[in-house]
Design a protein around this motif. Structure first.
Motif, short mmCIF file in Angstrom:
data_model
loop_
_atom_site.label_atom_id
_atom_site.label_comp_id
_atom_site.label_asym_id
_atom_site.label_seq_id
_atom_site.Cartn_x
_atom_site.Cartn_y
_atom_site.Cartn_z
N UNK A 44 45.30 43.49 34.25
CA UNK A 44 46.00 42.63 35.21
C UNK A 44 45.25 41.31 35.38
N UNK A 45 45.96 40.26 35.78
CA UNK A 45 45.24 39.02 36.10
C UNK A 45 44.28 39.27 37.28
N UNK A 46 43.20 38.47 37.35
CA UNK A 46 42.14 38.71 38.33
C UNK A 46 42.68 38.84 39.75
N UNK A 47 43.70 38.06 40.08
CA UNK A 47 44.19 38.05 41.47
C UNK A 47 44.85 39.38 41.86
N UNK A 48 45.24 40.20 40.88
CA UNK A 48 45.92 41.46 41.20
C UNK A 48 45.01 42.68 41.09
N UNK A 49 43.81 42.46 40.51
CA UNK A 49 42.99 43.63 40.14
C UNK A 49 42.60 44.51 41.31
#
Ligand SMILES: C[S@@+](CC[C@H](N)C(=O)[O-])C[C@H]1O[C@@H](n2cnc3c(N)ncnc32)[C@H](O)[C@@H]1O
Length: 479
Positions: A44-49
């Motif tokens: 996932x992109x960092x903002x969703x991890x």
């Protein structure tokens, strides 16, 4: 939010705490377990991890995942799940000691569990109560890697230990470690963390700066003091505020630290410095007759408003107008103290050495600070102060894999430049050099001595150039 109001559990029944951590391992709650899940989250992109991670643990019925939810996250865990995961006796053990408490919807831990290497460490959840204990932050990681010794040592001191993570890590390589803090909650938390991890060679003491270790000397001292400025009327947060301007406590630590180093001792102090325009970190430090100082500064300064907003959003959970009004007030306060920007710096104090050297680390390499790279760097930095007589008899070699890069601009009227790229991966920015440096390198590489290689060149010109080339990992001293 449940924060620093919870009292830290008593750690005196050490064997029981160590057995509890063994139980966590037995049910599968290990660093390998969390690392594997973390790797999965990287799809996932960092903002969703972190959102995905919490969701995935909450819907995982395995005992390890339930125990992690109970001890590390904000969401209450229903009693039957907690009982099934931990077993009734360990669940009651935690309840009796206040490590889990009942709230609406189930049970949770008023602290947060962090898995750091092989260690199980409790700290406060993020917050800005005056006596909150700082959790492991990115700055703690930088200091840990930058200072961690390459070989076993005798004694170490962690000054301002917080939850004690640096002291616990050092206990693996030092015969004896002392951890101190002015915050009694931090002292209690470090004692609890030592008990949990079965660490016996750590003495945890309460007190102001070096008072708890008066008369003692250490092979290694590490400290990350609080370094933010505290405006008039703002309540002081112990782990955050270092004085009105911010660097007052750091300056006191640096001034006193050499008195507590053994003959070969070394101290590492990590802090952000508030600087006026054009001011250097070295200008903010007291003079230190008892030690040599190498200052590694980050290649990139931090804007005052960016820094203030980050702390207020992440620590006080402010947003919208409240966030930006408070950010504005902090910036006004910093400017009133003569601060224009902030610069992260690692101060390295060496017993029995002299001089102050300040080196800017390449902007993209601050998070790569590592003791294996720092030790040779500080030895090389001492060469900057050495006279020609010290260099004359040396044998130098070009570091394997070093490249000369010719950078040609697209725009014809702009000048090209020569950049040297170290084969050993220097922490410093790649040096830009003049054409005349290349024959100098070719001459000294492999020559029986520097003086024999360049008999016709003036030594006072050659010595500083050679010192810079060694510092940047282009040349290496072989004899
Ligand atoms: C930024 S935190 C660092 C915590 C931990 N060492 C780390 O690196 O994560 C600074 C610590 O210094 C402690 N401290 C503040 N003033 C102090 C003083 N005068 N003497 C000793 N410790 C102090 C705070 O309580 C806090 O635990």
């Amino acid at each position: 939010m449940l924060l620093a109001s919870a009292s830290v559990p008593d750690s005196s029944d050490r064997a029981d705490w160590a057995a509890f951590v063994q139980h966590l391992r037995d049910i599968g709650l290990t660093r390998e377990f969390t690392l594997a899940r973390q790797r999965e989250s990287e799809r996932f992109p960092a903002s969703l991890r972190s959102d995905w991670l919490i969701h995935s643990y909450r819907h995982d019925p395995s005992p390890a995942a339930v125990a992690l939810c109970l001890l590390a996250f904000d969401h209450p865990v229903p009693q039957e799940r907690a009982l099934a995961a931990l077993g009734a006796s360990w669940f009651e053990f935690l309840v009796r000691r206040g490590l889990v408490i009942a709230i609406e919807g189930g049970w949770l831990c008023p602290f947060q569990l962090l898995l750091v290497n092989e260690l199980y460490v409790f700290a406060d959840r993020p917050g800005m109560e005056p006596n909150a204990i700082m959790a492991l932050g990115p700055t703690t990681e930088v200091l840990a890697r930058a200072s961690f010794p390459q070989t076993d040592i005798g004694s170490a001191l962690d000054l301002g230990c917080g939850c004690g993570v640096l002291a616990l890590l050092l206990a693996r390589v030092a015969t004896q470690v002392v951890a101190t803090d002015l915050n009694p909650r931090a002292v209690a938390m470090t004692r609890l963390n030592a008990a949990l991890n079965g660490i016996e060679n750590l003495s945890v003491r309460h007190g102001d700066l070096f008072a708890p270790v008066e008369g003692e000397r250490f092979d290694l001292i590490v400290s990350q003091p609080p370094f933010l400025g505290c405006a008039d009327g703002e309540s002081r947060v112990l782990f955050l505020h270092g004085g009105r301007r911010g660097d007052e406590l750091t300056r006191r630590i640096v001034e006193e630290l050499p008195n507590y180093l053994s003959a070969q001792g070394i101290g590492f102090v990590l802090a952000d410095f508030g600087l006026a325009e054009g001011e250097r970190v070295s200008a903010r430090l007291p003079s230190l007759p008892g030690a040599g100082v190498t200052i590694l500064v980050a290649g990139k300064a931090i804007d005052l408003d960016v820094n203030a907003a980050l702390y207020l959003a992440n620590g006080q959970f402010l947003s919208g107008d409240a966030l930006w009004e408070q950010t504005g007030r902090q910036v006004v306060h910093a400017r009133a103290c003569g601060v224009d920007h902030l610069l992260p710096a690692l101060l390295i104090l060496e017993s029995g050495k002299s001089g102050v050297r300040e080196l800017a680390v390449a902007p993209d390499r601050w998070s790569d600070l590592d003791r294996s790279l720092i030790d040779p760097l500080i030895v090389a930095a001492r060469g900057l102060d050495e006279p020609w007589t010290a260099w004359q008899g040396r044998r130098l070699r070009l570091v394997d894999g070093t490249r000369v890069v010719h950078e040609y601009p697209f725009v014809a009227h702009e000048q090209g430049r020569l950049v040297l790229r170290s084969g050993s991966g220097s922490l410093l920015p790649e040096p830009v050099v003049g054409e005349s440096v290349l024959p100098l390198i070719a001459a000294v590489h492999g020559a029986p001595s520097v003086a024999a290689a360049v008999p016709e060149l003036p030594g006072e010109v050659v010595a500083p150039i050679l010192a810079q080339l060694v510092l940047h990992g282009i040349l290496r001293i072989t004899a």
